[in-house]
Enzyme design. Structure first.
Site, PDB file in Angstrom:
ATOM      1  N   GLY A 148       4.919 -10.049   4.388  1.00  0.00           N
ATOM      2  CA  GLY A 148       5.676 -10.039   5.635  1.00  0.00           C
ATOM      3  C   GLY A 148       4.953 -10.782   6.757  1.00  0.00           C
ATOM      4  O   GLY A 148       3.720 -10.720   6.866  1.00  0.00           O
ATOM      5  N   GLN A 149       5.726 -11.445   7.602  1.00  0.00           N
ATOM      6  CA  GLN A 149       5.180 -12.141   8.771  1.00  0.00           C
ATOM      7  C   GLN A 149       4.550 -11.168   9.766  1.00  0.00           C
ATOM      8  O   GLN A 149       3.702 -11.533  10.572  1.00  0.00           O
ATOM      9  CB  GLN A 149       6.295 -12.960   9.449  1.00  0.00           C
ATOM     10  CG  GLN A 149       5.892 -13.689  10.708  1.00  0.00           C
ATOM     11  CD  GLN A 149       4.724 -14.654  10.477  1.00  0.00           C
ATOM     12  OE1 GLN A 149       4.668 -15.347   9.457  1.00  0.00           O
ATOM     13  NE2 GLN A 149       3.777 -14.696  11.413  1.00  0.00           N
ATOM     14  N   LEU A 178       6.675   3.145   1.433  1.00  0.00           N
ATOM     15  CA  LEU A 178       7.585   2.005   1.561  1.00  0.00           C
ATOM     16  C   LEU A 178       8.670   2.233   2.603  1.00  0.00           C
ATOM     17  O   LEU A 178       9.199   3.336   2.736  1.00  0.00           O
ATOM     18  CB  LEU A 178       8.236   1.710   0.196  1.00  0.00           C
ATOM     19  CG  LEU A 178       7.248   1.404  -0.927  1.00  0.00           C
ATOM     20  CD1 LEU A 178       8.003   1.143  -2.225  1.00  0.00           C
ATOM     21  CD2 LEU A 178       6.353   0.222  -0.583  1.00  0.00           C
ATOM     22  N   HIS A 179       8.978   1.184   3.335  1.00  0.00           N
ATOM     23  CA  HIS A 179      10.043   1.232   4.332  1.00  0.00           C
ATOM     24  C   HIS A 179      10.906  -0.021   4.169  1.00  0.00           C
ATOM     25  O   HIS A 179      10.665  -0.845   3.262  1.00  0.00           O
ATOM     26  CB  HIS A 179       9.469   1.355   5.742  1.00  0.00           C
ATOM     27  CG  HIS A 179       8.408   0.331   6.056  1.00  0.00           C
ATOM     28  ND1 HIS A 179       8.656  -1.016   6.110  1.00  0.00           N
ATOM     29  CD2 HIS A 179       7.078   0.465   6.283  1.00  0.00           C
ATOM     30  CE1 HIS A 179       7.557  -1.668   6.394  1.00  0.00           C
ATOM     31  NE2 HIS A 179       6.569  -0.801   6.490  1.00  0.00           N
ATOM     32  N   MET A 204       0.849  -1.193   0.000  1.00  0.00           N
ATOM     33  CA  MET A 204       0.000   0.000   0.000  1.00  0.00           C
ATOM     34  C   MET A 204       0.890   1.252   0.000  1.00  0.00           C
ATOM     35  O   MET A 204       0.446   2.342   0.363  1.00  0.00           O
ATOM     36  CB  MET A 204      -0.925  -0.003   1.215  1.00  0.00           C
ATOM     37  CG  MET A 204      -1.887  -1.191   1.201  1.00  0.00           C
ATOM     38  SD  MET A 204      -3.448  -0.889   2.024  1.00  0.00           S
ATOM     39  CE  MET A 204      -2.892  -0.586   3.680  1.00  0.00           C
ATOM     40  N   GLY A 205       2.145   1.081  -0.412  1.00  0.00           N
ATOM     41  CA  GLY A 205       3.040   2.235  -0.520  1.00  0.00           C
ATOM     42  C   GLY A 205       3.579   2.690   0.819  1.00  0.00           C
ATOM     43  O   GLY A 205       3.569   1.926   1.796  1.00  0.00           O
ATOM     44  N   GLN A 242     -10.316  -2.359   2.593  1.00  0.00           N
ATOM     45  CA  GLN A 242      -9.827  -3.026   3.808  1.00  0.00           C
ATOM     46  C   GLN A 242      -9.772  -2.063   5.005  1.00  0.00           C
ATOM     47  O   GLN A 242      -9.279  -2.423   6.060  1.00  0.00           O
ATOM     48  CB  GLN A 242      -8.478  -3.710   3.563  1.00  0.00           C
ATOM     49  CG  GLN A 242      -7.303  -2.782   3.316  1.00  0.00           C
ATOM     50  CD  GLN A 242      -6.068  -3.555   2.867  1.00  0.00           C
ATOM     51  OE1 GLN A 242      -5.990  -4.042   1.737  1.00  0.00           O
ATOM     52  NE2 GLN A 242      -5.087  -3.706   3.741  1.00  0.00           N
ATOM     53  N   HIS A 245       9.243  -3.399   3.519  1.00  0.00           N
ATOM     54  CA  HIS A 245       8.848  -3.662   2.122  1.00  0.00           C
ATOM     55  C   HIS A 245      10.084  -3.993   1.284  1.00  0.00           C
ATOM     56  O   HIS A 245      10.069  -4.889   0.450  1.00  0.00           O
ATOM     57  CB  HIS A 245       8.195  -2.427   1.500  1.00  0.00           C
ATOM     58  CG  HIS A 245       6.914  -2.010   2.144  1.00  0.00           C
ATOM     59  ND1 HIS A 245       6.792  -0.867   2.886  1.00  0.00           N
ATOM     60  CD2 HIS A 245       5.696  -2.597   2.143  1.00  0.00           C
ATOM     61  CE1 HIS A 245       5.548  -0.743   3.300  1.00  0.00           C
ATOM     62  NE2 HIS A 245       4.862  -1.780   2.881  1.00  0.00           N
ATOM     63  N   GLN A 255      -2.906 -12.015   8.304  1.00  0.00           N
ATOM     64  CA  GLN A 255      -3.047 -11.828   6.844  1.00  0.00           C
ATOM     65  C   GLN A 255      -2.397 -12.993   6.090  1.00  0.00           C
ATOM     66  O   GLN A 255      -2.942 -13.482   5.100  1.00  0.00           O
ATOM     67  CB  GLN A 255      -2.405 -10.500   6.437  1.00  0.00           C
ATOM     68  CG  GLN A 255      -2.365 -10.255   4.944  1.00  0.00           C
ATOM     69  CD  GLN A 255      -1.975  -8.827   4.589  1.00  0.00           C
ATOM     70  OE1 GLN A 255      -2.795  -7.943   4.621  1.00  0.00           O
ATOM     71  NE2 GLN A 255      -0.723  -8.608   4.234  1.00  0.00           N
TER      72      GLN A 255
HETATM   73  O1  PAF Z   1      -0.123  -5.857   3.645  1.00  0.00           O
HETATM   74  C1  PAF Z   1      -0.541  -4.899   2.950  1.00  0.00           C
HETATM   75  O2  PAF Z   1       0.125  -3.902   2.751  1.00  0.00           O
HETATM   76  C2  PAF Z   1      -1.935  -4.994   2.341  1.00  0.00           C
HETATM   77  O3  PAF Z   1      -2.833  -5.609   3.204  1.00  0.00           O
HETATM   78  C3  PAF Z   1      -1.948  -5.673   0.974  1.00  0.00           C
HETATM   79  C4  PAF Z   1      -1.539  -7.136   1.071  1.00  0.00           C
HETATM   80  C5  PAF Z   1      -1.020  -4.949   0.014  1.00  0.00           C
HETATM   81  C6  PAF Z   1      -3.366  -5.642   0.376  1.00  0.00           C
HETATM   82  O4  PAF Z   1      -3.818  -4.329   0.214  1.00  0.00           O
END
Ligand code: PAF
Length: 294
Positions: free
Chosen positions: A157-158, A43-44, A40-41, A71, A47, A163
């Site tokens: 990521g864990q 970024l760190h 979802m951008g 979500q 990611h 999720q």
């Molecule tokens: O983990 C996330 O950043 C979000 O839940 C994902 C998997 C990109 C879905 O929008």
């Protein structure tokens, strides 16, 4: 919409794609194996660790940046969720990403859109008790992204432990044909799991928030020393959290099995020790796996 100037600079090495037909075209032409890192951008390093792993394991690499509205619940931070597309694209270019998919909301959810991926029991547990529609939104968007990009491998990521369990379930149940690669949580020097939402904390809060991980480590250490009663593990975690003035609320402390995320009484097999806490209005989650094989 990506500003034209940024798009031109970036596209020398990396394609920045905004529409589904163009992304599908790119996907069809790209050599395999194809790795995908959905984000979802904002970024760190967390990611980036996924991107680097995906880069090293695949011929082609796509990243998606999409703040998925479905979500977020109404009370959540959709409008204030951190966004920095310019910095994100620069990071991804430096990481040798081949394509970045950055659709608008109307591209992913055009008027009349009405198909949802509803995951069963596991979506209602833990985070699901606090964020009712959250995993429906995650499962739906990830399924759509897999449909558009058709990756061979997808990296998560864990840190977002539930999720990963939910996504494993949809891949299995819907035969999505993607291998999920779950990567370790990346932490700052105090142990705080990296998250885009850490930006909501002051620097002082960020360094004190290491208490969340310390509480999990205290619980895990107890288990490593032979304690099998989940209630004792949870109490250990709670005691450490309560020592800190920083934590204003504990939403849950859970010891759950990894298949169904059912709370366990006695830890027999692999389990996830997870917490959700609040620091003022900021809600943070973290987890460690209790596994005999790690
Ligand atoms: O983990 C996330 O950043 C979000 O839940 C994902 C998997 C990109 C879905 O929008």
């Amino acid at each position: 919409m990506i500003p034209v100037l940024i798009a031109e600079v970036i596209s020398e090495n990396m394609e920045v794609i905004e529409t589904i037909p163009q992304m599908v075209d790119w996907t069809r032409q790209t050599p395999r194996s194809l790795g995908l890192v959905p984000t979802m951008g904002a970024l760190h390093q967390g990611h980036l660790s996924l991107v680097e792993k995906a880069r090293s394991e695949n011929v082609s690499l796509a990243v998606t940046i999409f703040v998925n509205p479905t979500q977020f619940s109404e009370s959540e931070d959709l409008s204030s969720y951190p966004r920095d597309i310019e910095a994100d694209l620069e990071i991804l270019k430096n990481a040798q990403v081949d394509a970045v998919f950055v659709p608008e909301v109307t591209e992913m959810y055009p008027g009349g859109y009405d198909t949802w991926v509803d995951v069963g029991d596991i979506a209602g547990k833990l985070e699901g008790e606090w964020r009712a529609e959250h995993f429906r939104g995650v499962a739906t968007i990830v399924t759509k992204l897999f449909g558009i990009i058709r990756p061979d491998f997808a990296y998560f990521g864990q840190k977002d432990g539930q999720q990963t369990v939910v996504l494993n379930q949809i891949v299995r149940d819907l035969h999505l044909g993607v291998d999920l690669v779950i990567c370790p949580t990346i932490r700052d020097e105090n142990g705080l799991a990296l998250s885009s939402r850490n930006k909501y904390l002051t620097l002082a809060q960020q360094s004190d928030a290491g208490v969340i991980y310390r509480s999990l480590v205290a619980g895990k250490t107890k288990w490593e020393k032979g304690e099998k009663r989940a209630v004792v593990i949870r109490d250990t975690v709670e005691r450490v959290l309560m020592e800190s003035d920083l934590i204003t609320e504990i939403d849950y402390i859970s010891v759950a099995d990894l298949d169904g995320l059912n709370e366990v009484r006695l830890i027999g097999g692999d389990a996830m020790l997870s917490v959700a806490v609040r620091i003022g209005s900021v809600r943070l989650i973290d987890n460690v796996i209790l596994s005999l094989s790690t």
